[in-house]
Design a protein around this motif. Structure first.
Motif, PDB file in Angstrom:
ATOM      1  N   ASN A   8      -9.737  -5.339  -7.978  1.00 40.06           N
ATOM      2  CA  ASN A   8     -10.210  -6.545  -8.087  1.00 40.06           C
ATOM      3  C   ASN A   8     -11.362  -6.282  -9.134  1.00 40.06           C
ATOM      4  OD1 ASN A   8      -9.406  -8.406  -6.024  1.00 40.06           O
ATOM      5  ND2 ASN A   8      -9.987  -6.703  -4.554  1.00 40.06           N
ATOM      6  N   HIS A   9     -11.834  -5.123  -9.407  1.00 42.26           N
ATOM      7  CA  HIS A   9     -13.086  -4.895 -10.335  1.00 42.26           C
ATOM      8  C   HIS A   9     -12.684  -3.477 -10.967  1.00 42.26           C
ATOM      9  CE1 HIS A   9     -14.878  -8.490  -8.741  1.00 42.26           C
ATOM     10  NE2 HIS A   9     -14.777  -7.681  -7.448  1.00 42.26           N
ATOM     11  N   ARG A  48      -6.983 -12.367   0.845  1.00 36.55           N
ATOM     12  CA  ARG A  48      -7.847 -12.214  -0.226  1.00 36.55           C
ATOM     13  C   ARG A  48      -8.250 -13.646  -0.509  1.00 36.55           C
ATOM     14  NH1 ARG A  48      -9.092 -14.182  -4.410  1.00 36.55           N
ATOM     15  NH2 ARG A  48      -7.179 -15.359  -4.254  1.00 36.55           N
ATOM     16  N   SER A  78     -10.103  -1.282  -3.436  1.00 32.47           N
ATOM     17  CA  SER A  78     -10.437  -2.556  -3.549  1.00 32.47           C
ATOM     18  C   SER A  78     -10.997  -2.817  -4.705  1.00 32.47           C
ATOM     19  CB  SER A  78     -11.415  -3.049  -2.300  1.00 32.47           C
ATOM     20  OG  SER A  78     -11.836  -4.517  -2.439  1.00 32.47           O
ATOM     21  N   ARG A  85      -0.523  -5.862  -2.290  1.00 36.99           N
ATOM     22  CA  ARG A  85      -1.483  -6.651  -1.622  1.00 36.99           C
ATOM     23  C   ARG A  85      -1.448  -7.905  -0.802  1.00 36.99           C
ATOM     24  NH1 ARG A  85      -5.289  -7.867  -6.727  1.00 36.99           N
ATOM     25  NH2 ARG A  85      -6.655  -8.645  -5.120  1.00 36.99           N
ATOM     26  N   ASP A 119      -2.461 -11.156  -0.481  1.00 31.49           N
ATOM     27  CA  ASP A 119      -3.101 -12.326  -1.163  1.00 31.49           C
ATOM     28  C   ASP A 119      -3.490 -13.478  -0.364  1.00 31.49           C
ATOM     29  OD1 ASP A 119      -3.618 -11.215  -3.669  1.00 31.49           O
ATOM     30  OD2 ASP A 119      -1.874 -12.491  -4.504  1.00 31.49           O
TER      31      ASP A 119
END
Length: 334
Positions: free
Chosen positions: A26-27, A55, A22, A50, A52
């Motif tokens: 994302n980071h 998310r 994850s 992914r 979305d």
């Protein structure tokens, strides 16, 4: 039937936790280089895509920004969209373009659909005032910025050009070249941008004794509308014909140019012609078209920046940026 790979499958293949996968998605700055490499290799091997939609549900918004323009056929809006898209890409966002076709109902449908998709925000070039609908969206966490015009009550940030000054520059240029019977062509006249451009032209006309300004409104500011206007002007006797035409935008001006030339009316010898926007086609016309330039690309980029600032800080006070237009004189008014 092949089952799509999950984030758990990627974690197992890469030998890391689901949380690490994850973070890579994302980071990535929080993850060691070796782990990033293994996760990307696992994604490639498994064909992981992914989710979305999931998310979006967690974040409360998507990675899309909606852009609603008046006429997608107008290159001015194409350049504006390119500027907005470039700024959005810097923030990992995409722009979805919608065309209202100068129709209030269609504009409302696009706005509603973008709200349902939980877009990050909306850039809107409104046909008429859309304040109530935009306020409702803002209350639900979706900010909006107006482009190409300013709102009636200044409650939303906006990016525009000084259309009144632009109209003044166009008419003043025609007057300075000795023209005195000027026609304003295009419309609709109740559209704020068109109204302001016409208002600026009237201000310039009022400064010169003996100068007159007539209007030839149309239902839309398109090439077809301009061609009809050019044909209509060409039917007039030389003594009744305007000696200059200021068009609401360049599309109208290009249509007028076609109508005049095909009917044997010379530009600029018989009728001088100027448009508004300075789209790329203006300089490439059969007679290079004089125009009033708007910084369309910069306007889109600036509007997107204001929108993302509003999304990050919902309590931020509205900001109104007004660019100054620039006269570009070419052969059509020489």
């Amino acid at each position: 039937m092949t089952v799509a790979a999950s984030i758990r499958d990627v974690a197992d293949r890469a030998g890391v936790s689901v949380g690490t996968v994850s973070n890579v998605l994302n980071h990535v700055d929080r993850v060691k280089e070796d782990s990033v490499r293994r996760v990307h290799e696992a994604i490639a091997e498994l064909g992981y895509v992914r989710n979305d939609a999931a998310r979006q549900l967690r974040a409360g918004h998507s990675l899309m920004v909606g852009l609603v323009v008046l006429d997608v056929r107008n290159p001015f809006f194409t350049e504006l969209a390119r500027g907005a898209e470039r700024e959005a890409a810097r923030h990992g966002l995409s722009v979805v373009l919608a065309n209202s076709d100068e129709d209030v109902a269609q504009e409302a449908r696009h706005i509603d659909l973008f709200e349902q998709q939980r877009v990050r925000g909306i850039l809107l070039s409104p046909y008429q005032e859309a304040g109530p609908r935009l306020r409702r969206m803002r209350d639900r966490g979706i900010p909006a910025v107006l482009v190409d015009r300013r709102g009636a009550d200044d409650s939303f940030s906006s990016v525009s050009v000084d259309d009144e000054t632009g109209g003044y520059l166009a008419a003043r240029h025609l007057l300075d070249t000795g023209r005195r019977r000027i026609l304003f062509a295009g419309g609709p006249l109740d559209m704020r941008q068109v109204e302001d451009r016409l208002g600026g032209a009237r201000r310039a006309i009022a400064e010169v004794r003996g100068a007159v300004l007539d209007t030839l409104p149309s239902a839309a500011s398109t090439v077809d509308a301009g061609r009809l206007a050019g044909d209509q002007v060409a039917t007039l006797a030389a003594s009744e014909r305007p000696d200059a035409i200021f068009c609401a935008n360049d599309l109208v001006a290009l249509g007028v140019l076609q109508g005049l030339l095909t009917n044997g009316i010379r530009v600029p010898q018989d009728v001088a012609l100027i448009g508004f926007d300075d789209i790329d086609f203006a300089a490439a016309a059969a007679v290079p078209l004089s125009s009033v330039r708007q910084p369309s690309n910069l306007m889109g980029e600036t509007a997107m920046r204001l929108l993302l600032e509003s999304a990050d800080d919902p309590g931020r006070a509205p900001e109104h940026i007004v660019f100054q237009p620039e006269l570009v004189a070419r052969a059509s008014t020489a």
